[in-house]
Design an enzyme around this catalytic site. Structure first.
Site, PDB file in Angstrom:
ATOM      1  N   LYS A  19       0.805  -1.268  -0.056  1.00  0.00           N
ATOM      2  CA  LYS A  19      -0.117   0.015   0.025  1.00  0.00           C
ATOM      3  C   LYS A  19       0.627   1.176  -0.034  1.00  0.00           C
ATOM      4  CE  LYS A  19      -3.827  -2.373   2.278  1.00  0.00           C
ATOM      5  NZ  LYS A  19      -4.877  -2.257   3.522  1.00  0.00           N
ATOM      6  N   PHE A  67     -15.005   4.039   7.828  1.00  0.00           N
ATOM      7  CA  PHE A  67     -13.791   4.430   7.402  1.00  0.00           C
ATOM      8  C   PHE A  67     -13.634   4.520   5.756  1.00  0.00           C
ATOM      9  CE2 PHE A  67     -13.919  -0.087   8.331  1.00  0.00           C
ATOM     10  CZ  PHE A  67     -13.487  -0.667   7.217  1.00  0.00           C
ATOM     11  N   ARG A  95      -2.489 -14.571   4.122  1.00  0.00           N
ATOM     12  CA  ARG A  95      -3.208 -14.055   5.165  1.00  0.00           C
ATOM     13  C   ARG A  95      -2.314 -14.269   6.713  1.00  0.00           C
ATOM     14  NH1 ARG A  95      -7.420 -10.448   4.034  1.00  0.00           N
ATOM     15  NH2 ARG A  95      -8.000 -10.765   6.210  1.00  0.00           N
ATOM     16  N   THR A 101      -5.447  -7.710  10.615  1.00  0.00           N
ATOM     17  CA  THR A 101      -5.779  -6.082  10.054  1.00  0.00           C
ATOM     18  C   THR A 101      -5.230  -5.178  10.893  1.00  0.00           C
ATOM     19  OG1 THR A 101      -7.805  -7.054   9.149  1.00  0.00           O
ATOM     20  CG2 THR A 101      -7.432  -5.016   8.981  1.00  0.00           C
ATOM     21  N   ARG A 112       2.562  -7.024   8.813  1.00  0.00           N
ATOM     22  CA  ARG A 112       1.883  -5.934   9.486  1.00  0.00           C
ATOM     23  C   ARG A 112       2.517  -5.531  10.817  1.00  0.00           C
ATOM     24  NH1 ARG A 112      -4.114  -7.459   7.174  1.00  0.00           N
ATOM     25  NH2 ARG A 112      -4.260  -6.048   5.574  1.00  0.00           N
ATOM     26  N   ASN A 122      -2.099  -0.192   6.840  1.00  0.00           N
ATOM     27  CA  ASN A 122      -1.486  -1.386   7.604  1.00  0.00           C
ATOM     28  C   ASN A 122      -0.635  -2.092   6.507  1.00  0.00           C
ATOM     29  OD1 ASN A 122      -3.653  -2.254   5.703  1.00  0.00           O
ATOM     30  ND2 ASN A 122      -4.849  -3.255   7.272  1.00  0.00           N
ATOM     31  N   HIS A 125      -2.033  -5.542   1.404  1.00  0.00           N
ATOM     32  CA  HIS A 125      -3.275  -6.071   1.092  1.00  0.00           C
ATOM     33  C   HIS A 125      -3.199  -7.647   0.754  1.00  0.00           C
ATOM     34  CE1 HIS A 125      -7.281  -6.804  -0.336  1.00  0.00           C
ATOM     35  NE2 HIS A 125      -6.629  -7.582  -1.696  1.00  0.00           N
TER      36      HIS A 125
END
Ligand code: IDP
Ligand code: MG
Length: 147
Positions: A19, A67, A95, A101, A112, A122, A125
């Protein structure tokens, strides 16, 4: 995003984005190293920037969440690295590699935990299902860009 199922849905690919915060902080190399060291093969990759319409479409499932506006602002503010990754059991294993998250809840050693600043910003993705991995990969890459 719209869900679909086909009997031949593949289970060895997932889609990721590093990100804007990861790109801004110079974490592209370190995060890609974690990903490849975990056994994922990069089968598509590019630096790209999402438009507001792209981000609204990509995150349409969250459009009623408080959000949503903040999420669209964040995801469009600078370039991202988009990639399709291949590994057995790709969605679940990725994941696990990225962690929860909210980085405060992410396990030690996860991407993360190491690189995310907050639940909003964070770092990465990861697709949440085989169906969404296919939809999201095809959202960013033409067939001839997927190897
Ligand atoms: P995921 O990325 O772990 O699958 P989702 O619940 O699908 O998490 O949320 C999508 C993205 O929306 C998150 O990665 C994060 O950037 C953002 N987000 C999720 N929950 C919040 C929140 O409570 N506040 C701000 N941003 C959030
Ligand atoms: Mg999600």
């Amino acid at each position: 995003m719209h869900k679909f199922f086909t009997p031949d849905m593949r289970t060895d690919r997932t889609f990721t984005m590093l990100k804007p915060d990861s790109v801004e902080k110079g974490h592209i190399g370190a995060i890609l190293e974690k990903i490849t060291a975990a056994g994922f093969r990069i089968v598509a990759m590019k630096l790209t920037q999402m438009t507001t319409d792209d981000a609204k479409a990509f995150y349409a499932i969250h459009k009623e969440r408080p959000f949503f506006g903040e999420l669209v602002e964040y995801m469009t503010r600078g370039p991202i690295v988009a990639a399709i990754l291949e590994k057995e059991n790709a969605v679940a294993d990725f994941r696990t590699l990225i962690g929860a998250t909210n980085p405060e809840e992410a396990a030690e050693g996860t991407i993360r935990k190491l690189y995310a600043a907050s639940i909003g910003e964070n770092a990465v993705h990861g697709s949440d299902s085989d169906e969404n991995a296919a939809i999201e990969g095809n959202f960013h890459f033409a067939g001839r860009e997927q190897f």
